[in-house]
Design a protein around this motif. Structure first.
Motif, PDB file in Angstrom:
ATOM      1  N   TRP A 173       0.828  -1.203   0.000  1.00  0.00           N
ATOM      2  CA  TRP A 173       0.000   0.000   0.000  1.00  0.00           C
ATOM      3  C   TRP A 173       0.863   1.254   0.000  1.00  0.00           C
ATOM      4  N   SER A 174       0.347   2.310  -0.611  1.00  0.00           N
ATOM      5  CA  SER A 174       0.949   3.626  -0.443  1.00  0.00           C
ATOM      6  C   SER A 174       0.617   4.140   0.952  1.00  0.00           C
ATOM      7  N   ALA A 175       1.322   5.184   1.393  1.00  0.00           N
ATOM      8  CA  ALA A 175       1.153   5.686   2.750  1.00  0.00           C
ATOM      9  C   ALA A 175      -0.267   6.160   3.019  1.00  0.00           C
ATOM     10  N   ASP A 176      -0.891   6.789   2.018  1.00  0.00           N
ATOM     11  CA  ASP A 176      -2.247   7.316   2.212  1.00  0.00           C
ATOM     12  C   ASP A 176      -3.331   6.331   1.774  1.00  0.00           C
ATOM     13  N   ALA A 177      -2.936   5.120   1.435  1.00  0.00           N
ATOM     14  CA  ALA A 177      -3.866   4.059   1.023  1.00  0.00           C
ATOM     15  C   ALA A 177      -4.653   4.402  -0.232  1.00  0.00           C
ATOM     16  N   SER A 178      -4.137   5.330  -1.015  1.00  0.00           N
ATOM     17  CA  SER A 178      -4.819   5.660  -2.271  1.00  0.00           C
ATOM     18  C   SER A 178      -4.426   4.720  -3.400  1.00  0.00           C
ATOM     19  N   ALA A 179      -3.277   4.051  -3.245  1.00  0.00           N
ATOM     20  CA  ALA A 179      -2.754   3.204  -4.312  1.00  0.00           C
ATOM     21  C   ALA A 179      -2.300   1.870  -3.740  1.00  0.00           C
ATOM     22  N   LEU A 180      -2.474   0.832  -4.547  1.00  0.00           N
ATOM     23  CA  LEU A 180      -2.085  -0.522  -4.177  1.00  0.00           C
ATOM     24  C   LEU A 180      -1.163  -1.066  -5.268  1.00  0.00           C
TER      25      LEU A 180
END
Length: 698
Positions: free
Chosen positions: A193-200
């Protein structure tokens, strides 16, 4: 055996293969046609023959299954692990095949894992994923990813329902409980996951089932919009992806059998370009762990058993030594926490954990009492902590979970996997069993370790039956492990031994190097030496000794069947790699090109070809007496294709027809066999019943 079940007759269709002037005839190559009805009919007939030949063991199989079931606490729960604001754990329910993945919010002042009645849901439980629901309508279930986003909002998970290790990736909203429309087919293990959970970030494979691409998926968008972040075109290399414990970096690990390279992406900038930590150099392996303002580098550059260095996380460059190479002490991994590093080390054939404080203070090794044991860090997702979770086991001690305080050095047992009373009503007592290390002398004078476990009081006069297990490839170490089904063998007077042969990693990198490529035969001769030693030293007799191995350990089984058939009363080969030369000559097959650095490249190198030709089990079946052989495989296995053992058994019957050879094919499973726990117990009961029959203890 019933007269209604005839011995399967494999037709012989000679197919010629020519390499380096050598002409090889393969009469059973047609069995590789998985979609051919004739192939399926043949495998089905083999299953019927095996069932008929083992029908007399049906009651024993049921007894062994029931013993495992009774000794297992069927409704159970793992020790909760903290990540962020939640405790995560898995439950099993009596009668259900698969685990239920759950979490519960951390409460004020709660610093230790919550407890409840064994196997019961925790108060306030939230079910994230129920494997039993996912498996409905399917005979198989495996998870390739189970990854909660840093903010705890999303769950990325992937499912395989056939056993071919091709997963469908999905995303669940843990607030609403709804599945997002985001769905990606044919993915591989692992996500980040990205830090802000916008991308996987996730992986896909090429046509040879090699993970070669890292993709970025933006949550809430169609998979068709996903972006390739990295693509590896060198067919020797596999790619993986992970988020560091600090959640600061996404790591793209690129590795062959001998060389590696790591790229990093700041987790706060998921669209950023991957930056290489150190360019690949042939023969240099390294891995990266993030710690503060530096990357820790575990590497083998002029360090056979690996050394630890660091470099700047902002601008990776030269490696600064942190722990020098120490021959004989293999550094296997490093785990970084805010104020401590924990190294997994291997010395004298045993694993250990070494704690290094950051800054002032002396390091120390964590002590364990048993002379034979296996210890490793468990899942430790929290970076800022002074306490770590570890797992411990031995041949007589069930899997145990501890919390270890890195400062005070206090170790607290959180849970030891319970073993329920056996069929006689007696509670399991580890003091009823003995474990010890023995040593065999190989043909070239090398001392080969053997781990032995048996019920206390078993005579050492050659009268005891024995099972000897081996693997010996890929630097994989067969460290001591506890097994509930094994108790059924031990309680029937069977001695269980593990031969730690070359090709594994038990005694460091040199142990591995001496059992691969053009020294591979050491693996086989070591195993035979261990078998002979068990007889010579009074543990058993050859007519009471059964050998067992799986996958590359199945190659070992096939090789020793040709090399020393008189040493064994029986051989169990599970998903066995018994036709390695045919497979390694075909670069279109899964794993082949990456395997050339393990076995050599027989396609290009005549010496490698001749060497592999001289030991490949299928190539060397001869007209002599073989021990009874049970080969177990899976139709959907991607790693070792089902037709290898199918061809092997067919050739054994044709060349040495006086032998007793059985083939059992799981028609809806993969490399690991059946996926449900009860199905796995039944499979193990089937194998152990056959073993006991060969040992005269049925």
């Amino acid at each position: 055996m019933t007269t209604e079940t005839p011995l399967p007759a494999a037709k012989r269709v000679p197919t010629e293969r020519v390499h380096h002037g050598d002409v090889v005839v393969d009469e059973y190559a047609w069995l590789a046609a998985k979609d051919d009805p004739e192939t399926i009919a043949y495998l089905t007939a083999e299953n019927a023959w095996t069932e008929a030949r083992t029908a007399h063991l049906a009651q024993l199989r049921d007894e062994l299954f029931e013993e495992t079931r009774r000794r297992t606490q069927e409704s159970d729960r793992s020790v909760p692990t903290r990540k962020g604001d939640h405790w995560y754990y898995t439950r099993t329910v009596e009668g259900q095949q698969y685990g239920v993945h759950c979490r519960r919010a951390v409460r004020d002042g709660e610093t230790t894992p919550p407890v409840s009645v064994a196997g019961a849901p925790l108060d306030g439980e939230e079910v994230l994923l129920d494997g039993n629901l996912l498996a409905e309508g399917h005979d198989f279930l495996a998870l390739g990813a189970f990854d909660v986003s840093p903010d705890g909002r999303w769950l990325a998970y992937s499912v395989d329902n056939s056993g071919d290790e091709r997963f469908t990736l999905r995303v669940k909203d843990l607030v609403t409980g709804e599945l997002l429309p985001d769905e990606v087919p044919d993915t591989f293990y692992g996500t980040a996951w990205s830090a802000d959970a916008s991308a996987l970030f996730y992986l896909t494979v090429d046509e040879t089932w090699r993970p070669n691409r890292v993709w970025r998926h933006v949550i809430g968008t169609p998979a068709s919009d996903d972006t390739v972040v990295y693509q590896e075109d060198d067919e020797r290399f596999w790619v993986s992806v992970e988020l560091t414990r600090s959640e600061r970096f996404i790591l793209i690990d690129i590795a062959s059998k001998t060389t590696s390279e790591v790229h990093v992406i700041p987790a706060a900038d998921p669209t950023g370009e991957p930056a290489v930590v150190a360019p690949r150099r042939q023969g240099v392996e390294y891995s990266v762990e993030h710690h503060g303002d530096r990357f820790l580098i575990l590497h083998n550059d002029d360090a056979e058993d690996f050394a630890l260095a660091y470099t700047s996380a902002d601008a990776p460059g030269d490696w600064v030594p942190l722990i020098e190479h120490s021959p004989g002490t293999r550094l296997e991994s490093v785990d970084a926490f805010s104020d401590h590093l924990v190294l997994t080390v291997r010395s004298e054939g045993l694993t250990g954990l070494r704690v290094l404080p950051v800054g002032d203070g002396d390091g120390h090794d964590i002590a364990f009492p048993e002379p034979l044991h296996s210890v490793a860090l468990d899942v430790n997702p929290e970076y800022r902590t002074s306490r770590v979770r570890l797992r411990y086991t031995s041949l007589v001690t069930p899997d145990s979970v501890y919390d270890y305080d890195l400062v005070t050095r206090e170790m607290v047992l959180l849970r030891r996997k319970p073993v329920q009373p056996g069929p006689d009503g007696r509670q399991f007592d580890p003091t009823d069993y003995e474990q010890q290390r023995d040593w065999a002398l190989a043909d070239d004078g090398t001392r080969v370790p053997i781990s032995v476990v048996h019920r206390r009081g078993v005579p050492r006069d050659g009268s005891a039956p024995c099972v000897i297990y081996g693997y010996g490839s890929y630097e994989a170490s067969m460290d001591p492990w506890f097994s509930v089904p094994r108790l059924s063998l031990l309680d029937r007077g069977v001695v269980f031994a593990v031969a730690h042969v070359r090709g594994g990693g038990e005694l460091g990198r040199h142990w591995y190097d001496q059992g691969k490529m053009l020294t591979k035969k050491n693996t086989f001769t070591d195993f035979v030496a261990c078998a002979r030693h068990l007889v010579k030293s009074g543990w058993t007799a050859s007519e009471r000794l059964v050998a067992r191995g799986a996958s590359a350990g199945g190659l070992l089984m096939g090789a020793v069947a040709n090399l020393a058939p008189d040493a064994f009363a029986g051989i169990v080969a599970q998903v066995p790699f018994v036709d390695p030369l045919t497979s390694i000559l075909d670069p279109s097959l899964p794993l082949t090109v990456t395997e050339w650095e393990e076995w050599g490249n027989p396609l290009e190198d005549p010496e490698v070809y001749a060497y592999m030709r001289s030991y490949a089990p299928y190539e060397n079946v001869a007209a002599h007496d073989y021990p009874a052989i049970l080969a177990v495989t899976s139709l959907n296995d991607t790693r070792v294709l089902y037709h290898e053992p199918a061809k092997w058994v067919a050739r054994l019957r044709a060349v040495a027809p006086q032998g007793d050879y059985l083939l059992k094919t799981e028609m809806g499973a993969g490399h690991g066999g059946p996926s449900g726990r009860y199905d796995s117990w039944r499979e193990e009961a089937f194998v152990n019943a056959w073993i006991l029959d060969r040992l005269g203890r049925a």
